[in-house]
Design an enzyme around this catalytic site. Sequence first.
Site, PDB file in Angstrom:
ATOM      1  N   GLY A 192       1.287  -1.561   0.157  1.00 24.64           N
ATOM      2  CA  GLY A 192       0.509  -0.268   0.013  1.00 24.64           C
ATOM      3  C   GLY A 192       1.175   1.232  -0.343  1.00 24.64           C
ATOM      4  N   HIS A 232      34.642   7.264   2.092  1.00 29.50           N
ATOM      5  CA  HIS A 232      34.358   8.942   2.556  1.00 29.50           C
ATOM      6  C   HIS A 232      34.348   9.552   0.955  1.00 29.50           C
ATOM      7  CE1 HIS A 232      33.175  12.349   5.186  1.00 29.50           C
ATOM      8  NE2 HIS A 232      34.537  13.211   4.140  1.00 29.50           N
TER       9      HIS A 232
END
Length: 466
Positions: A186, A445
């Site tokens: 849903g 990073h």
Amino acid sequence: MPNYDIVIIGGGPGGYPAAIRASQLGFKVAVVEERDLLGGTCLNIGCIPSKALLQSTERLVAARGLAAYGILADNVRADLPGVMAHKTQVVDELGAGVAWLFKKNDITWLKGRGKLVAAGRVEITGPGGAVQEAVADRGVIIATGSKPSTLPGVPIDERRIVSSAGALSLPEVPKRLAVIGGGYVGLELGSVWRRLGSEVVVIEFMDRIAAGLDAEMADALQKVLEKQGIEFRLQSKVTGCRQSDDSVVLELVPSGGSDTIELEADYVLVSIGRRAASGFGLEEIGGQVDDKGRVAVNARYETNIPGVYAIGDVIGGAMLAHKAEEEGIAVAELLAGRAGHVNYEAIPAVVYTWPELASVGKTEEELKSAGVAYRVGRFPFSANAMAKARLEREGFVKVLADSGTDKILGVHILGPDAGTMIHEAVLALEFGAAAEDIARTSHAHPTLPEALREACLAVDRRTINL
């Protein structure tokens, strides 16, 4: 009657991997499937087409927000026939891919509807009504999956009141779409039509969405979806409806209330869960099936009928395609005398909204209920460099670790690409890792997975970037 080592009833995400693995192990295999495309509900009218629609509409929203990145794109709009064509192409290509895998692995596709007539014997009714039988010398595997649950008083006609299958192919963008059920399906399909312009209201009987997932994460997801314009009616029971040619009026009763509230919508999606698919003959030959249609199996996935096995949605547990796949492979290996096994504690779950909500292992509620002492580490994407660069700062990572051993017990991620990020956590649970193990693992990073590392550091109250 043609003889095989293994006959599998159902060519979905449980059945076809079972067939491929069994073939790899030297078995002669046949798969009984009545659809024109292999892949089952998942590929034809479930996981795959819904993800194609989600990808299209995610790109629509992203394109409309490009100005924030300094990119100007005017008059960005959706072409519904083009969106549907993309969905169809993805499904067709993957279906053809599974058929090619059958040829590669010398698997016979017996097209038709399969039914057990005795242990080791399957009757196949073909598209034209012709009937044949196949004999399985080593075993029959039932992999028939599930079908949508129905709601009394709200009859699905796939016209105005639709199942998940119908919601994948609406002929127009509804002005107003009512979604009954605040679960994975849903929320995902509601998101698709909201992005395309519908007013979407989700009606949920419980006091929360995404039942079964961590409550804190589900609450955070609801807040994000509300910002996107989805309305929620929690603790509301749908008791009936009335239809006209162009709308449906739902009758709702709020929890604890007695007065009926009416809600009108152009279309209604009924997505209150799924139930095991039946009609494959097991009960007729003495097989044990519970009141919900689920097949009883032992630790080897064998039913009470020797030589008859069952996997996937039809045996209960999490109704996830990848859970069925793991079980199918496990059964094939067990039949070959190998140590087939599924670790149910390391099966991930993903709600493919945006941001995504992904989870593996225990929820905080489960740990509290079991009396397990644990520590929590959280880290928000608003403090993650890559999330900032992508302008996707909503959500956070939550890690649950044993207070005494630091062993990771559960990981929950609400954020961009959470469905991809969760697999580092799945591997951690599979190998019994501690939060410290991820905390001391170098992460490139800037990347989104750094947020998981920081959440693991947060378990010990030593985050670096917060």
